[in-house]
Scaffold this motif. Structure first.
Motif, short mmCIF file in Angstrom:
data_model
loop_
_atom_site.label_atom_id
_atom_site.label_comp_id
_atom_site.label_asym_id
_atom_site.label_seq_id
_atom_site.Cartn_x
_atom_site.Cartn_y
_atom_site.Cartn_z
N PRO A 40 39.24 48.33 39.87
CA PRO A 40 40.53 48.78 40.40
C PRO A 40 40.77 48.33 41.83
CG PRO A 40 38.97 50.60 40.27
CD PRO A 40 38.34 49.44 39.55
N HIS A 41 42.04 48.09 42.13
CA HIS A 41 42.43 47.68 43.47
C HIS A 41 42.64 48.91 44.33
CE1 HIS A 41 43.57 45.09 46.62
NE2 HIS A 41 43.93 44.07 45.86
N ALA A 59 34.44 52.15 36.01
CA ALA A 59 34.83 50.93 36.73
C ALA A 59 33.60 50.14 37.15
CB ALA A 59 35.68 51.26 37.94
N ARG A 60 33.70 48.81 37.06
CA ARG A 60 32.56 47.94 37.36
C ARG A 60 32.29 47.87 38.86
NH1 ARG A 60 29.72 43.79 35.02
NH2 ARG A 60 29.00 42.15 36.42
N GLY A 61 33.34 47.87 39.65
CA GLY A 61 33.25 47.77 41.10
C GLY A 61 34.64 47.98 41.65
N LEU A 62 34.85 47.57 42.91
CA LEU A 62 36.13 47.77 43.56
C LEU A 62 36.76 46.45 43.95
CD1 LEU A 62 35.26 50.71 45.99
CD2 LEU A 62 36.11 50.86 43.64
N THR A 63 38.08 46.44 43.99
CA THR A 63 38.84 45.33 44.56
C THR A 63 39.49 45.81 45.85
OG1 THR A 63 39.37 44.47 42.36
CG2 THR A 63 40.73 43.71 44.18
N ILE A 83 37.01 40.89 47.37
CA ILE A 83 38.18 40.73 48.24
C ILE A 83 39.10 39.73 47.55
CG2 ILE A 83 39.02 40.14 50.53
CD1 ILE A 83 36.20 40.72 51.61
N ALA A 84 40.15 40.24 46.91
CA ALA A 84 41.04 39.40 46.09
C ALA A 84 42.11 38.78 46.97
CB ALA A 84 41.66 40.24 44.97
N ARG A 225 42.29 44.26 37.29
CA ARG A 225 42.29 44.79 38.66
C ARG A 225 43.58 45.56 38.98
NH1 ARG A 225 42.29 39.67 39.38
NH2 ARG A 225 43.90 39.88 40.97
N PRO A 226 43.99 46.51 38.16
CA PRO A 226 45.20 47.26 38.48
C PRO A 226 44.96 48.20 39.66
CG PRO A 226 44.11 48.28 36.63
CD PRO A 226 43.32 47.03 36.95
#
Length: 360
Positions: A40-41, A59-63, A83-84, A225-226
């Protein structure tokens, strides 16, 4: 009776915990059933407690969008961060990325050979890299068929190329989410094939926006990545991505003026943000009043057209505003006041907006 009497002053941002939990669970279940990871973002909520809820749901990780957002969440103990963004890395930013990479599993975006070079020049090459592609939003990212070229150039610099990512931001328009989801799926397939042709295995194929994330379009994607899905907002309502029952965040506001069909609230642009897409019907909505619209914003005034005069609130009454773009709203606040929607007006917690203003 005044709404939320335990809240001393307005405007204030409220989060309905039951609705928030439901939104997180629905996205997690949908992704799991399709064999997708959720990353998720966090630019939407910028909140440590909500990030923990998302990870607890699978969740796998964070955006994140910025290095400083990554630093805020890393400091709180999160250890898998993407970091997208196509970062431009100079010596100062490179030092920050290097420090992050020593404590978390860090991945960053690139969309050019020159950008990859700046990363390689200033950081340890163990940092993961995803090549950004343009799937129709036309903001950043290379054409999908060029992804292999950029990936090869990044790999030649010694960078750890893990795959590709995109943001189908053109999903933000009436009737467009399904179109954008289909175009995203096709673009990711082309980009993944381009990496394989270049001899690079795309382990991560990342996409997704809140308007498209629940659409079950066949795709080669491995993760979504919502961001906005946790809260919902007026834009998502207009896109039919959510219903009012899915709105978890509102701004509690007080009526300061009322004449005829016009109501003025104390939640202006310094509370709600001033975003209004060209297709939006206003600057926000009122919870429980589907025909009311915020038609103008000043810094501390929200002007509301309230056609149903039989339900128009009186001076001093409090209403709950659904912001147009919730990400901007949260970034203007110091804290989120957590409520229990099952018990009227019950405040159960207060969460700090830990990554507020993390724009570098």
């Amino acid at each position: 009776m005044i709404a939320f009497p335990s809240i001393d002053a307005t405007p204030a941002l409220l989060v309905d915990r039951a609705v928030l939990d439901g939104n997180i669970a629905r996205m997690a279940t949908s992704a799991r059933e399709r064999g997708l990871d959720v990353r998720p973002h966090t630019k939407t909520h910028k909140c440590i407690e909500i990030a923990h809820l998302q990870l607890s749901a699978g969740a796998r990780g964070l955006t994140v969008a910025t290095v400083s957002e990554a630093e805020a969440f890393a400091q709180a103990g999160f250890d898998d961060i993407f970091i997208a963004y196509p970062l431009w890395v100079d010596a100062a930013r490179g030092a920050r990325l290097q420090a992050l990479s020593e404590t978390v599993q860090l991945t960053v975006g690139v969309d050019s050979a020159v950008g990859a070079r700046t990363l390689a020049d200033h950081c340890d090459t163990s940092i993961g890299v995803l090549v950004e592609i343009d799937s129709g939003h036309h903001r950043t990212g290379v054409a999908p068929e060029q992804a292999g070229v950029v990936a090869s150039e990044a790999h030649a610099l010694g960078l750890n190329v893990l795959g590709v990512f995109t943001f189908p931001g053109h999903s933000y328009g009436p009737g467009l989410p399904h179109v954008a989801a289909a175009e995203e799926s096709e673009a990711l397939a082309v980009a993944a094939a381009a990496l394989r042709d270049a001899g690079i295995d795309p382990v991560v194929i990342s996409g997704g926006s809140s308007p498209t994330a629940l659409i079950e379009t066949p795709s080669v994607a491995t993760e979504l990545r919502p961001g906005v899905y946790v809260f919902g907002d007026a834009q998502q309502l207009e896109l039919d991505s959510v219903t009012e029952a899915d709105i978890a965040l509102t701004a509690l506001a007080t009526v300061v003026s009322a004449r005829g069909e016009v109501v003025v609230l104390d939640s202006g642009s310094k509370t709600l943000g001033a975003d209004r897409a060209s297709w939006a019907t206003g600057y926000g909505r009122i919870l429980g009043e589907p025909d009311a619209r915020i038609t103008a914003l000043s810094e501390h005034h929200a002007t509301v057209e309230w056609p149903n005069t039989s339900t128009r609130p009186d001076l001093g009454q409090r209403v709950r505003v659904i912001p147009n773009h919730v990400c901007n709203t949260v970034n203007l606040a110091d804290e989120l006041i957590v409520t229990d929607g099952r018990h009227a007006d019950a405040v159960v917690d207060r969460w700090r907006v830990a990554a507020r203003g993390c724009n570098t």
